[in-house]
Design a protein around this motif. Sequence first.
Motif, PDB file in Angstrom:
ATOM      1  N   GLU A  38     -71.336  43.792 -90.951  1.00  0.00           N
ATOM      2  CA  GLU A  38     -70.331  44.858 -91.049  1.00  0.00           C
ATOM      3  C   GLU A  38     -70.405  45.570 -92.402  1.00  0.00           C
ATOM      4  O   GLU A  38     -69.399  45.907 -93.003  1.00  0.00           O
ATOM      5  N   GLY A  39     -71.633  45.752 -92.882  1.00  0.00           N
ATOM      6  CA  GLY A  39     -71.860  46.494 -94.109  1.00  0.00           C
ATOM      7  C   GLY A  39     -71.756  45.698 -95.390  1.00  0.00           C
ATOM      8  O   GLY A  39     -72.069  46.204 -96.461  1.00  0.00           O
ATOM      9  N   LYS A  40     -71.332  44.422 -95.310  1.00  0.00           N
ATOM     10  CA  LYS A  40     -71.177  43.583 -96.499  1.00  0.00           C
ATOM     11  C   LYS A  40     -72.312  42.569 -96.579  1.00  0.00           C
ATOM     12  O   LYS A  40     -72.618  41.902 -95.588  1.00  0.00           O
ATOM     13  N   ASP A  41     -72.922  42.475 -97.749  1.00  0.00           N
ATOM     14  CA  ASP A  41     -74.020  41.533 -97.951  1.00  0.00           C
ATOM     15  C   ASP A  41     -73.456  40.121 -98.090  1.00  0.00           C
ATOM     16  O   ASP A  41     -72.778  39.799 -99.076  1.00  0.00           O
ATOM     17  N   LEU A  42     -73.727  39.286 -97.108  1.00  0.00           N
ATOM     18  CA  LEU A  42     -73.184  37.928 -97.110  1.00  0.00           C
ATOM     19  C   LEU A  42     -73.659  37.118 -98.304  1.00  0.00           C
ATOM     20  O   LEU A  42     -72.966  36.206 -98.764  1.00  0.00           O
ATOM     21  N   ARG A  43     -74.830  37.455 -98.831  1.00  0.00           N
ATOM     22  CA  ARG A  43     -75.385  36.688 -99.953  1.00  0.00           C
ATOM     23  C   ARG A  43     -74.646  36.962-101.262  1.00  0.00           C
ATOM     24  O   ARG A  43     -74.811  36.205-102.224  1.00  0.00           O
ATOM     25  N   THR A  44     -73.877  38.030-101.325  1.00  0.00           N
ATOM     26  CA  THR A  44     -73.182  38.374-102.571  1.00  0.00           C
ATOM     27  C   THR A  44     -71.690  38.099-102.513  1.00  0.00           C
ATOM     28  O   THR A  44     -70.991  38.329-103.500  1.00  0.00           O
ATOM     29  N   LEU A  45     -71.180  37.609-101.378  1.00  0.00           N
ATOM     30  CA  LEU A  45     -69.743  37.372-101.247  1.00  0.00           C
ATOM     31  C   LEU A  45     -69.327  36.121-102.015  1.00  0.00           C
ATOM     32  O   LEU A  45     -70.091  35.170-102.159  1.00  0.00           O
ATOM     33  N   SER A  46     -68.105  36.129-102.479  1.00  0.00           N
ATOM     34  CA  SER A  46     -67.536  34.938-103.103  1.00  0.00           C
ATOM     35  C   SER A  46     -67.265  33.894-102.026  1.00  0.00           C
ATOM     36  O   SER A  46     -67.221  34.224-100.829  1.00  0.00           O
ATOM     37  N   PRO A  47     -67.111  32.617-102.399  1.00  0.00           N
ATOM     38  CA  PRO A  47     -66.825  31.590-101.383  1.00  0.00           C
ATOM     39  C   PRO A  47     -65.624  31.927-100.509  1.00  0.00           C
ATOM     40  O   PRO A  47     -65.651  31.698 -99.293  1.00  0.00           O
ATOM     41  N   LYS A  48     -64.573  32.493-101.099  1.00  0.00           N
ATOM     42  CA  LYS A  48     -63.384  32.856-100.323  1.00  0.00           C
ATOM     43  C   LYS A  48     -63.690  33.990 -99.355  1.00  0.00           C
ATOM     44  O   LYS A  48     -63.286  33.963 -98.185  1.00  0.00           O
ATOM     45  N   GLU A  49     -64.430  34.988 -99.832  1.00  0.00           N
ATOM     46  CA  GLU A  49     -64.789  36.125 -98.974  1.00  0.00           C
ATOM     47  C   GLU A  49     -65.723  35.686 -97.846  1.00  0.00           C
ATOM     48  O   GLU A  49     -65.583  36.127 -96.702  1.00  0.00           O
ATOM     49  N   LEU A  50     -66.657  34.801 -98.161  1.00  0.00           N
ATOM     50  CA  LEU A  50     -67.581  34.313 -97.143  1.00  0.00           C
ATOM     51  C   LEU A  50     -66.844  33.488 -96.096  1.00  0.00           C
ATOM     52  O   LEU A  50     -67.117  33.590 -94.899  1.00  0.00           O
TER      53      LEU A  50
END
Length: 345
Positions: A86-98
Amino acid sequence: MNSAAMSPPVSAPLLEVKDLKVYFPIEKGIIVRRRVGWLKAVDGVSFSVRPGEALGLVGESGCGKSTTALAIAQLQKATSGQILFEGKDLRTLSPKELSEARRNFQMVFQDPYSSLDPRMKALDLIAEPLRIYARRKSRAFEKATLDDAAIKAKVASLMEKVGLSPTFAGRYPHEFSGGQRQRIGIARALALDPKLIIADEPVSALDVSIQSQILNLLKDLQDEFGLTFLFIAHNLAVVEYFCSRVVVMYLGNIAEIADSADLYEKPLHPYTKALLSAVPIPDPPKERLRRRILLKGDVPSPTKDRPGCPFRERCSEAMDRCAASRPPLIEAELGHQVACFLYHA
């Protein structure tokens, strides 16, 4: 009137994988370990998955299909590349965001025997994602979305959706057949109402008579919930039945991407042609007339650096330029991409 203005809008991909690489270090030494090379399981893979479609990922065992799936699901760390959900790079998300993003993509594993905790009942296996999410909401001082009674009701509904009686909720995994265990795994994946299901060889460990039941179940669930599937398999007949588009992988690379009908009717890459020539045709006269393509040699080791096309050593149509550089993935025909110099000007 401008015809372009009348064409329906193209929806943005739900999932985009860009130049994904997953390398595993090769180490030697007993006391002092040192890296002596890399095993390149996935070596620069790019593709997208559209909302509502079932995209098949196929290839021989060891070609990197499952590693790609695990990297997308964030169960295997990628070496480099982007995984856009959905347009967000999963590799750059914080643990909470992931953790929040994980609600929208879930995984169905290959082995229904090892993917379920034998000490947990079916109720608890399916309810686990719901309870974990409710606890996180509670710790964040937010109202939990489901209480225990609501969770049990949700589990009963999910069991019915996948063809299991809710009266089986108190049973342990060893009390179910392989097909029933995979239904539990599917129900668990559906618990948080995801948008994307990553199915890693979901029927390969099942009897042939059960495979069609599970495939039909997944199709019905896709229609009912509008699910998107990334479907990993080595059985090309299964992929032809279930998937609308297909990505063919070889030795950690993409060889071809096309709509399912186009790929099976007119494969372009020599490797895809060889794969499809091995699929039986349920028509004896046609089967007798068909020429089987036998590949020479063995699959090269993914630990060795080889310039050029990864398939060239087994390809009957290899040219000098195939050894000099790797062919990029190009659109040889409308909607049909191939990585082969046969289709370069």
